[in-house]
Design a protein around this motif. Sequence first.
Motif, PDB file in Angstrom:
ATOM      1  N   GLY A   1     -30.445  -9.898  38.982  1.00 61.65           N
ATOM      2  CA  GLY A   1     -29.076 -10.365  38.762  1.00 61.65           C
ATOM      3  C   GLY A   1     -28.680 -10.357  37.292  1.00 61.65           C
ATOM      4  O   GLY A   1     -29.433  -9.899  36.422  1.00 61.65           O
ATOM      5  N   LEU A   2     -27.446 -10.850  37.040  1.00 65.45           N
ATOM      6  CA  LEU A   2     -26.906 -10.856  35.677  1.00 65.45           C
ATOM      7  C   LEU A   2     -27.567 -11.922  34.822  1.00 65.45           C
ATOM      8  O   LEU A   2     -27.833 -13.024  35.290  1.00 65.45           O
ATOM      9  N   SER A   3     -27.795 -11.584  33.548  1.00 71.28           N
ATOM     10  CA  SER A   3     -28.333 -12.561  32.600  1.00 71.28           C
ATOM     11  C   SER A   3     -27.360 -12.627  31.418  1.00 71.28           C
ATOM     12  O   SER A   3     -26.426 -11.819  31.335  1.00 71.28           O
ATOM     13  N   PRO A   4     -27.586 -13.550  30.472  1.00 69.42           N
ATOM     14  CA  PRO A   4     -26.708 -13.592  29.294  1.00 69.42           C
ATOM     15  C   PRO A   4     -26.655 -12.250  28.552  1.00 69.42           C
ATOM     16  O   PRO A   4     -25.629 -11.921  27.947  1.00 69.42           O
ATOM     17  N   LEU A   5     -27.725 -11.459  28.624  1.00 75.86           N
ATOM     18  CA  LEU A   5     -27.720 -10.154  27.951  1.00 75.86           C
ATOM     19  C   LEU A   5     -26.599  -9.263  28.479  1.00 75.86           C
ATOM     20  O   LEU A   5     -25.853  -8.651  27.713  1.00 75.86           O
ATOM     21  N   GLU A   6     -26.497  -9.171  29.812  1.00 73.59           N
ATOM     22  CA  GLU A   6     -25.442  -8.357  30.398  1.00 73.59           C
ATOM     23  C   GLU A   6     -24.066  -8.968  30.113  1.00 73.59           C
ATOM     24  O   GLU A   6     -23.090  -8.255  29.906  1.00 73.59           O
ATOM     25  N   GLU A   7     -24.016 -10.291  30.121  1.00 70.86           N
ATOM     26  CA  GLU A   7     -22.719 -10.942  29.913  1.00 70.86           C
ATOM     27  C   GLU A   7     -22.176 -10.663  28.512  1.00 70.86           C
ATOM     28  O   GLU A   7     -20.999 -10.375  28.338  1.00 70.86           O
ATOM     29  N   THR A   8     -23.078 -10.715  27.512  1.00 68.54           N
ATOM     30  CA  THR A   8     -22.670 -10.378  26.141  1.00 68.54           C
ATOM     31  C   THR A   8     -22.207  -8.918  26.067  1.00 68.54           C
ATOM     32  O   THR A   8     -21.186  -8.594  25.452  1.00 68.54           O
ATOM     33  N   LEU A   9     -22.962  -8.049  26.713  1.00 67.47           N
ATOM     34  CA  LEU A   9     -22.607  -6.620  26.738  1.00 67.47           C
ATOM     35  C   LEU A   9     -21.219  -6.418  27.344  1.00 67.47           C
ATOM     36  O   LEU A   9     -20.377  -5.696  26.791  1.00 67.47           O
ATOM     37  N   ILE A  10     -21.000  -7.071  28.491  1.00 70.80           N
ATOM     38  CA  ILE A  10     -19.717  -6.879  29.190  1.00 70.80           C
ATOM     39  C   ILE A  10     -18.553  -7.372  28.338  1.00 70.80           C
ATOM     40  O   ILE A  10     -17.492  -6.738  28.280  1.00 70.80           O
ATOM     41  N   GLU A  11     -18.779  -8.484  27.631  1.00 74.58           N
ATOM     42  CA  GLU A  11     -17.733  -8.983  26.719  1.00 74.58           C
ATOM     43  C   GLU A  11     -17.373  -7.923  25.684  1.00 74.58           C
ATOM     44  O   GLU A  11     -16.206  -7.689  25.388  1.00 74.58           O
ATOM     45  N   THR A  12     -18.413  -7.309  25.091  1.00 71.66           N
ATOM     46  CA  THR A  12     -18.174  -6.276  24.076  1.00 71.66           C
ATOM     47  C   THR A  12     -17.438  -5.086  24.684  1.00 71.66           C
ATOM     48  O   THR A  12     -16.499  -4.542  24.083  1.00 71.66           O
ATOM     49  N   ILE A  13     -17.861  -4.691  25.891  1.00 69.19           N
ATOM     50  CA  ILE A  13     -17.213  -3.566  26.578  1.00 69.19           C
ATOM     51  C   ILE A  13     -15.733  -3.858  26.819  1.00 69.19           C
ATOM     52  O   ILE A  13     -14.865  -3.010  26.586  1.00 69.19           O
ATOM     53  N   GLN A  14     -15.464  -5.084  27.242  1.00 67.01           N
ATOM     54  CA  GLN A  14     -14.072  -5.458  27.507  1.00 67.01           C
ATOM     55  C   GLN A  14     -13.256  -5.469  26.218  1.00 67.01           C
ATOM     56  O   GLN A  14     -12.105  -5.031  26.198  1.00 67.01           O
ATOM     57  N   LYS A  15     -13.898  -5.965  25.128  1.00 66.43           N
ATOM     58  CA  LYS A  15     -13.200  -6.019  23.839  1.00 66.43           C
ATOM     59  C   LYS A  15     -12.856  -4.599  23.374  1.00 66.43           C
ATOM     60  O   LYS A  15     -11.797  -4.364  22.792  1.00 66.43           O
TER      61      LYS A  15
END
Lengths: 398, 398
Positions: free
Chosen positions: A103-117
């Motif tokens: 499942g998702l971890s903070p690593l993916e969540e940080t990545l997704i934030e950057t992707i969205q930005k």
Amino acid sequence: MSLQSTPSAERIHIGLFGRRNAGKSSVMNALTGQNLAIVSDVKGTTTDPVLKSMELLPLGPVVFIDTPGLDDEGELGQMRIKKAYQMLNKTDIALVVVDAGEGLSPLEETLIETIQKKQIPYLLVFNKSDTAKKQDLPAHSIPVSAKTGEHIHELKEAIAACKPADSNKRIIGDLIHPNDTIVLVTPIDEAAPKGRLILPQQQTIRDILDSDAYCIVTKETTLTHALSSLKEPPALVVTDSQAFGKVSKIVDESIPLTSFSILFARYKGNLQTVAAGAAALDRLKDGDTVLICEGCTHHRQCGDIGTVKLPNWISSYTKKDLHFVFKSGTEFPDDLSPYAMVVHCGGCMLNEREVNYRMKCAADQGVPFTNYGILIAQVHGILKRAVAPFAEISALFS
Amino acid sequence: MSLQSTPSAERIHIGLFGRRNAGKSSVMNALTGQNLAIVSDVKGTTTDPVLKSMELLPLGPVVFIDTPGLDDEGELGQMRIKKAYQMLNKTDIALVVVDAGEGLSPLEETLIETIQKKQIPYLLVFNKSDTAKKQDLPAHSIPVSAKTGEHIHELKEAIAACKPADSNKRIIGDLIHPNDTIVLVTPIDEAAPKGRLILPQQQTIRDILDSDAYCIVTKETTLTHALSSLKEPPALVVTDSQAFGKVSKIVDESIPLTSFSILFARYKGNLQTVAAGAAALDRLKDGDTVLICEGCTHHRQCGDIGTVKLPNWISSYTKKDLHFVFKSGTEFPDDLSPYAMVVHCGGCMLNEREVNYRMKCAADQGVPFTNYGILIAQVHGILKRAVAPFAEISALFS
């Protein structure tokens, strides 16, 4: 043939990101039906980004970017993670590959934030769905099994649906009206291709015709005569950057004047960045280092501008004691912290994507970035006039 | 790479001609150091012309044309000889290969007369010099031995010296003066390449700039407005052939008007031929057959013009009951005697040499030959006006 003949810059770039062993390389292989990357159960097999060109139906010619794991360890691992993040700047469509069992971890969540930005379209690929227990998936998600091939077809369809739409951006068409007279100043020097016109000039003429307007094409030496042959002043004058100084003296202040460099920076969506970068010239201090970069090594003419003219112009414009560092070809530093600003060649057709990548890397690191054409306008004191047709940019210089 | 990437049309074409067993294929192999053609002591091994692209230093990229023997026998042999002669129409430099032991015969003398008439640079290659007794050789001669390699180096140098000099011909530069205003009418239809200009338009703009003149580039729909924006009438108007009818009505009779087709036929040295070919329209009789040819099969737009518009225009212009035969791609008949005239597409970049070859074959057989653009001007009744800037051509229509 068609596969080989599509230049890399024109291919959709699909980046795969995620933790080690999430199965990024396996997903890529399942998508393409080819065994391209070394795949193993040992974490961290992909230690450098791997770019592979191929045909991915229904999308067409693509480049896959396979990146190191985001959970890599040690000092070397940190550098690899940084490199993986930089690859976002080459990515048109991002696939965040997740081990469905973990499942998702903070690593993916940080990545997704950057992707969205960075406003990159993306998909969450929950790999190893064959062995994971059923679960509720977040938005943008698709469960697949690279091993069994389950939902790989659906993933292809979803990737194709992410394809950026062809933009309606115009080079000049939105600035002019039917029956307008536009004057294009196109000096002919040794760098001009024999017997032809360079592509930006062709594209500008074509966009003018497509707008039901027409243009006078003239060298800077016949500009005065060409202007005097008209009953009314032209609606707009566009000049090659190198003739900017001369042309700005000939063209009356009442006539809007800009350059091909500025039109194309705007067309590519970079005008704000490169104009702000040029404005940073005014903030340079004694002892600052300016990085001057060329994307290629084959333009003798660029070389002369980059290593001789630009440093002279910048020094006499800023009146500061500056250091200059020159790079050409592929040698663009990952770490831009030693530099107060980056001045890059305009980027010819072949390396436009690379120049764009470098500009985004500079933005990530907060280093001002501009290009030759814009900088030439600034050091000649006419950038303000040349961006006047573009209100949102013009404000930077008020 | 550079070898593969030079289009065939831009390579120097070197034709080898001579009797069977004179050693044409052996000389070619000795020149290139490759074993390309089947070589044997049996007369007449080369029964069809063989074209081979290669690098020939110091000349650069070339195409060798190996031809059947001029002393071939029987009905089939006669056809092969005719084909060998037709290959002269593709030849930039001719090598007449002679068996040094046998010397020149009437066959070579007839060939050389034809070569001289066609103004093709040529060399007499006295092969098998290693076994022949010493002799006085005529002008243009060089003794070689394909077998031992003797004088092959000198032959290469002599071939390179035959290379046609880059011509000083201009597209438009010799018709205009510094500071002249030239108007170019460039309709934009579906056939235009997206976002660019077609090469003849680019080349014309560039030649105008190189002449210290300037040009207005306009669609036919904004031509009236563009002309009215000028204080003085332009020195010359150049239009795309397809807009000829419309443009000739807009542009006052006092202003010289011509077309891109006419400029380029003149630039390629074909204007006299294609204008005379168009004039032949007036001599067509009921029952005559007109051959309409396209060099390629990929231009949908050409197809429509060739098979629909041209026959209609020709029929209504001549008011004769004519037959039309259509050919496209490589299917150009060797025997043109059934045809009263040939109308050929202008020939895009890729097949310019082929169109030129076909035009020369038609001239050999006394069949009038013209192209789409010139014929369009004629059927619209404006060819006379359009060639008025060219005195020597204009006389054809007085």
